[in-house]
Design a protein around this motif. Structure first.
Motif, PDB file in Angstrom:
ATOM      1  N   LYS A 116      11.027  24.092  25.287  1.00  0.00           N
ATOM      2  CA  LYS A 116      12.022  24.536  25.647  1.00  0.00           C
ATOM      3  C   LYS A 116      12.629  26.044  25.864  1.00  0.00           C
ATOM      4  CE  LYS A 116      13.560  20.210  22.623  1.00  0.00           C
ATOM      5  NZ  LYS A 116      14.656  20.550  23.525  1.00  0.00           N
ATOM      6  N   ASP A 173      17.353  18.606  19.153  1.00  0.00           N
ATOM      7  CA  ASP A 173      17.776  17.561  20.230  1.00  0.00           C
ATOM      8  C   ASP A 173      18.802  17.664  21.489  1.00  0.00           C
ATOM      9  OD1 ASP A 173      19.102  16.582  18.635  1.00  0.00           O
ATOM     10  OD2 ASP A 173      18.941  14.458  18.001  1.00  0.00           O
ATOM     11  N   GLN A 174      19.808  18.264  20.629  1.00  0.00           N
ATOM     12  CA  GLN A 174      20.446  19.212  21.432  1.00  0.00           C
ATOM     13  C   GLN A 174      20.485  20.268  22.675  1.00  0.00           C
ATOM     14  OE1 GLN A 174      24.557  19.173  19.062  1.00  0.00           O
ATOM     15  NE2 GLN A 174      23.664  17.763  18.015  1.00  0.00           N
ATOM     16  N   GLY A 176      18.447  22.181  25.642  1.00  0.00           N
ATOM     17  CA  GLY A 176      17.276  21.296  26.369  1.00  0.00           C
ATOM     18  C   GLY A 176      16.897  23.227  27.222  1.00  0.00           C
ATOM     19  N   GLN A 218      21.395  20.162  26.130  1.00  0.00           N
ATOM     20  CA  GLN A 218      20.582  19.272  26.637  1.00  0.00           C
ATOM     21  C   GLN A 218      20.819  18.708  27.941  1.00  0.00           C
ATOM     22  OE1 GLN A 218      17.419  18.266  27.685  1.00  0.00           O
ATOM     23  NE2 GLN A 218      16.724  17.464  25.754  1.00  0.00           N
ATOM     24  N   HIS A 220      21.782  15.599  29.584  1.00  0.00           N
ATOM     25  CA  HIS A 220      21.615  13.739  29.698  1.00  0.00           C
ATOM     26  C   HIS A 220      21.683  13.393  31.794  1.00  0.00           C
ATOM     27  CE1 HIS A 220      21.287  14.183  25.513  1.00  0.00           C
ATOM     28  NE2 HIS A 220      22.738  14.893  25.517  1.00  0.00           N
TER      29      HIS A 220
END
Length: 223
Positions: A116, A173-174, A176, A218, A220
């Motif tokens: 990332k 996980d949130q 990007g 992130q 989606h």
């Protein structure tokens, strides 16, 4: 809360002690050299090594959370395996003591978090701190199977400076992308660590601590 701090004489750990005390928490500093810790109201200093499971369990007993802020200096001699040697002992002591929360200070760029990072960030992580980050990554692999209520905290670059008004704390996980090489004062990371230790909702998660603009969400895929 009663918070036990490992690495209390280091850059991050010393700020965690200061922040936790300022919020009215009871703090236990488990250190090799008690003389290096300034005595303060609400602070208990316990001498002990990181390879003594029984001594750590005794120091941890009655605690609500253990925050591990131990680390290796850039100029440390190789092989660098501090975290691989000590983390299993620390987590076993946390279990023995029956402490509810365990918060581990890692770093952004460790393991798959490097994907990332910016190009410059990945270059630094693969060269300047490669051995240190590999040690951290290998040690963290077994944390999910310990059965602990754990959270791994991945702060960006850090420096000694007055705290900034705000920092961003986001589950990885949130996140990007982390553009550039964002840098935060130790004081801001310490504040985040104390808050994370009290947040049971972050159990089993890895968390980024960065500047307000030092992250991108992130993306989606469309359904």
């Amino acid at each position: 809360m009663k918070i036990v701090v490992l690495g209390a004489t280091g850059n991050i750990g010393s700020h965690v002690v200061k922040e936790a005390l300022s919020q009215g928490h009871e703090v236990v500093a488990y250190v090799r050299n008690p003389d290096a810790v300034q005595r303060q109201t609400g602070l208990t200093v316990v001498r002990g090594p990181l390879d003594d499971r029984a001594a750590m369990a005794k120091a941890f007993a009655g605690g609500d959370a253990v925050i591990s802020a131990i680390g290796v200096a850039l100029r440390a001699k190789k092989p660098i395996d501090l975290m691989q040697r000590t983390l299993p002992v620390i987590t076993a002591a946390v279990q023995d003591a029956g402490v509810e929360r365990f918060v581990l200070v890692s770093a952004f760029g460790v393991g798959d978090t490097a994907a990332k990072a910016s190009f410059l960030g990945r270059l630094v992580y693969k060269t300047v701190v490669a051995a240190i980050f590999k040690d951290k990554a290998l040690s963290e692999q077994n944390l999910p199977v310990t059965g602990l209520n754990w959270t791994i905290v991945n702060p960006v670059n850090l420096k000694e400076a007055p705290a900034v008004p705000a920092a961003t704390v986001k589950p990885l996980d949130q996140v990007g992308r982390v553009p550039g090489l964002p840098t935060l004062p130790f004081a801001n990371v310490a504040r985040a660590l104390v808050e994370i230790a009290a947040d049971r909702g972050l159990a089993g998660q890895r968390v980024l601590v960065t500047t307000e603009k030092g992250w991108k969400p992130q993306k989606h895929a469309a359904a």
